[in-house]
Design a protein around this motif. Structure first.
Motif, PDB file in Angstrom:
ATOM      1  N   LYS A   1       0.834  -1.203   0.000  1.00  0.00           N
ATOM      2  CA  LYS A   1       0.000   0.000   0.000  1.00  0.00           C
ATOM      3  C   LYS A   1       0.876   1.264   0.000  1.00  0.00           C
ATOM      4  N   ARG A   2       2.008   1.154   0.681  1.00  0.00           N
ATOM      5  CA  ARG A   2       2.899   2.313   0.779  1.00  0.00           C
ATOM      6  C   ARG A   2       3.430   2.730  -0.588  1.00  0.00           C
TER       7      ARG A   2
ATOM      8  N   ASN B   1       0.702   4.490  -2.352  1.00  0.00           N
ATOM      9  CA  ASN B   1       0.552   5.851  -1.823  1.00  0.00           C
ATOM     10  C   ASN B   1       1.686   6.767  -2.281  1.00  0.00           C
ATOM     11  N   PHE B   2       2.867   6.162  -2.494  1.00  0.00           N
ATOM     12  CA  PHE B   2       3.995   6.932  -3.029  1.00  0.00           C
ATOM     13  C   PHE B   2       3.647   7.445  -4.426  1.00  0.00           C
TER      14      PHE B   2
ATOM     15  N   ASP C   1      -0.052   6.040   4.618  1.00  0.00           N
ATOM     16  CA  ASP C   1       1.264   5.747   5.199  1.00  0.00           C
ATOM     17  C   ASP C   1       2.400   6.376   4.389  1.00  0.00           C
ATOM     18  N   TYR C   2       2.074   7.226   3.452  1.00  0.00           N
ATOM     19  CA  TYR C   2       3.119   7.944   2.721  1.00  0.00           C
ATOM     20  C   TYR C   2       2.641   9.361   2.453  1.00  0.00           C
ATOM     21  N   PRO C   3       3.438  10.371   2.755  1.00  0.00           N
ATOM     22  CA  PRO C   3       4.753  10.355   3.407  1.00  0.00           C
ATOM     23  C   PRO C   3       4.644  10.009   4.896  1.00  0.00           C
ATOM     24  N   SER C   4       5.769   9.536   5.443  1.00  0.00           N
ATOM     25  CA  SER C   4       5.772   9.020   6.827  1.00  0.00           C
ATOM     26  C   SER C   4       5.276  10.059   7.834  1.00  0.00           C
TER      27      SER C   4
ATOM     28  N   ASN D   1       1.063  10.191  -4.177  1.00  0.00           N
ATOM     29  CA  ASN D   1       1.623  11.478  -3.742  1.00  0.00           C
ATOM     30  C   ASN D   1       2.330  12.177  -4.904  1.00  0.00           C
TER      31      ASN D   1
END
Lengths: 343, 330
Positions: A45-46, A49-50, B277-280, A53
């Motif tokens: 998921k991260r 999400n990267f 969960d992004y950015p931290s 963004n």
């Protein structure tokens, strides 16, 4: 000017994601020659999400509202996207999109990856497309040589998206009242008209909702109105106006309102000018500069004083010879010149 | 119909309007407590019951000093009580009421009965301040009928008032010296409690780390509305101390209020953004402060960020997540 409806990009989320390699296309090569991904990768998921963004960043910085170009006869991708909204099968849709991009791009287009994701914006289903350029980088790895510690350096030639990669070509498309609409960032429509917009036009089959000449005119008029109505200090007035003239007459192919504000406007005026631009439909994203709706002024400036006197001349000469004194020093205008003739 | 019955009927007829007056008064006190940032006040209003009024009138008759105009002369028909934590809050609230010339007719010094100072050294008791006020908005009642009583006490004084009904107030049996002594010690203890709690508060508020600590606590509490799990407290302290404007920390209560208003206004957006969960940095309480700054003035926010010596890329990722375009670096 008709104001494009704003979408809140914080509401953007990506779901499934797939990437296809888009190699450099040589003359006569056809889409059948490229190998395409056939299954969805398992991504944390991260990572999703990267990507999300980065897409948010690209679209807030350069994304312009678009819709399907009615002048194009039987545009390919809008039809495929329409079908996708009915039956969202990401693998087959993305394969069609990748082949279409490969064929649409010009010989000078750099190779890279096409990332495609199903998305949601303001709660509506959407599709995201990103052309990611290939990059190079190096990795340092601690190792030992002859029993002594050192770092080995490896060249990574197949990096695609690093922290510093600029994603210039990206699209987020959704349906509104049955029609495809969205935001597209395409650097080529902004920087070189010779190869204008294979991504926006040939690939996506779209056009800007608000024409660049309309945005340029609105930018000029809004900044001028702000200077005349909101800026009280004479020095600031002239400085901002000179910067506006320079912005319009420079060789830059695009206008980036936040960049203009950041470089030329005092802290106290930054937020208010940005708000005024937004209120008048000028986006915070950069847009193509097009002076065709502005009267041809050359590079002339014109000051009207409280006493009803007009001072006009070439901007450069005005800058050189007309001194605007700080209001702290009593204000006023001094012209360093001689009278050649009276009329 | 007897005189008393006539009085009772008249009182019952005016009671609904007295209840409206009581509600008005309570509302005003709540507004002022909020304005003065009086933390956690308990405010209650009441209108005297008819039997209680008649008892009071009867009592005065028995004492051979009857009221000339009972419905006008009983000044606590409407009462509002505010219980606060600190003794200094009483003074501030009394001062505010005194200045409320738009709400009340002029309040004379005689209208204020500060029972904290009116007892002699050997008297038993621990009470707050009583103020008689006449509201300008009288809800259709005659002026003479609208005197209201406001009581302001500390929580310790409130505790004493409740207990004193049984222990010391109008005793029906004669108390022994031992009992009296116990009651004296008790009131001394309550007085000491109020004094100590006020001193601790003064010390706490004069600590230079207090405003920062209070803001961090508010951000931590706010974060839990949107996501659970651990965050890095050392990072929060470092980031907030760099980002919280020195000027704004001077009125940390206002800043804390703004955190609360912001989380309320952007509740839906924060629920969506802060769970990623992004950015931290989204997992940290300071994310809320960063979004507040971006929303308030993105250019100022960037200047502040650069002055704080933080990397621009990090703010850019936060701005992306918030759906805002960050201007190019200065």
């Amino acid at each position: 000017m008709k104001k494009a409806k704003n979408v809140d990009l914080s509401s953007l989320s990506l779901g499934k994601f797939i990437a296809h390699e888009i190699p450099h296309r040589l003359k006569d090569e056809v889409a059948a020659d490229i190998s395409l991904s056939e299954s969805l990768p398992k991504l944390e998921k991260r990572i999703i999400n990267f990507f999300c963004n980065r897409l948010q960043g690209t679209l807030t910085k350069r994304g312009q509202p678009v819709d399907v170009d009615p002048k194009l006869q039987d545009p390919f991708l809008p039809k495929v996207i329409d079908e996708w909204f009915e039956k969202p099968k990401l693998i087959s849709f993305s394969q069609l999109a990748a082949k279409h991009l490969y064929m649409a791009q010009t010989g000078s287009a750099s190779p890279g990856m096409l990332g495609v994701a199903d998305a949601k914006i303001d709660g509506k289903p959407a599709v995201a497309l990103m052309k990611l350029p290939e990059e190079e980088g190096v990795r340092f790895e601690r190792t030992s040589v002859g029993g002594k510690e050192t770092y080995n350096v490896t060249l990574l030639g197949d990096l695609t998206l690093t922290e510093n990669t600029k994603v210039f070509k990206a699209a987020l498309l959704w349906r509104e009242n049955g029609a495809i609409t969205g935001l597209v960032s395409d650097d080529q429509t902004q920087e070189s008209s010779a190869i204008a917009g294979y991504f926006l036009s040939q690939f996506l089959g779209c056009r800007h909702k608000v024409r660049p000449q309309t945005l340029t005119k609105a930018f000029k008029e809004t900044v001028t109105e702000f200077i005349n109505k909101e800026v009280t200090d004479e020095g600031d007035k002239v400085r901002y106006f000179t910067a506006l003239q320079a912005e319009l007459s420079s060789n830059k192919k695009q206008i980036d309102p936040p960049d203009f504000i950041q470089k030329h406007v005092n802290s106290k005026h930054k937020g208010p000018l940005q708000n005024r631009l937004n209120d008048n439909g000028v986006p915070t994203a950069a847009f193509q500069k097009d002076l065709s709706l502005l009267p041809a002024q050359g590079q002339r400036s014109r000051y009207l004083t409280d006493g009803g006197i007009t001072i006009a001349g070439e901007s450069e000469k005005m800058k050189e010879r007309v001194e605007i004194r700080d209001s702290e020093k009593g204000g006023g205008i001094v012209i360093h010149d001689r009278i050649r003739r009276v009329q | 119909m007897s005189n008393d019955e006539e009085l009772r009927q008249k009182y019952l007829a005016m009671r609904p309007r007295l209840e409206e007056l009581a509600k008005d008064l309570k509302k005003s006190l709540m507004v002022w407590c909020n304005e003065l940032r009086i933390y956690s006040p308990r405010i209650e209003e009441r209108v005297k019951e008819s039997h209680s009024l008649l008892n009071k009138i009867l009592q005065r008759k028995l004492e051979r000093r009857p009221y000339a105009d009972p419905l006008a002369d009983v000044s606590d028909k409407v009462g509002v009580r505010a219980d606060v934590i600190y003794g200094s809050d009483i003074d501030r609230l009394v001062d505010r009421i005194h200045r409320a010339t738009d709400v009340f007719e002029r309040i004379e010094d005689d209208d204020i009965d500060d029972k904290r100072f009116s007892l002699s050294a050997n008297e038993v008791g621990y009470s707050g301040v009583h103020i008689d006020v006449v509201p300008r908005e009288r809800r259709g009642l005659a002026r003479k009928h609208t005197t209201c009583e406001i009581q302001i006490r500390t929580n310790a004084q409130a505790a004493w008032a409740m207990a004193s009904h049984e222990l010391a107030y109008k005793p029906v049996v004669k108390r022994t010296d031992g009992d009296k002594r116990r009651v004296f010690r008790l009131t001394a203890l309550l007085e000491l409690f109020d004094e100590q709690i006020s001193q601790s508060r003064d010390e706490l508020m004069s600590d230079p780390n207090y405003p920062l600590g209070k803001l961090i606590q508010a951000l931590r509490d706010a974060r839990f509305q949107f996501r659970a799990g651990e965050s890095n407290p050392a990072l929060t302290h470092d980031m907030v101390s760099r980002l919280a404007d020195v000027q704004s920390l001077k009125d940390v209560d206002e800043l804390v209020d703004n955190v609360s208003k912001f989380t309320h206004e952007y509740d839906r957006k924060l629920r969506d953004v802060l769970t990623r969960d992004y950015p931290s940095l989204l997992s940290q309480p300071e994310a809320i402060l960063i979004f507040m700054n971006l929303e308030s003035d993105i250019y100022n926010s960037q200047e502040l960020w650069e002055r704080a010596g933080l990397p621009n890329g990090l703010l850019e990722k936060m701005a992306n997540a918030w759906g805002k375009r960050l201007p190019p670096p200065l």
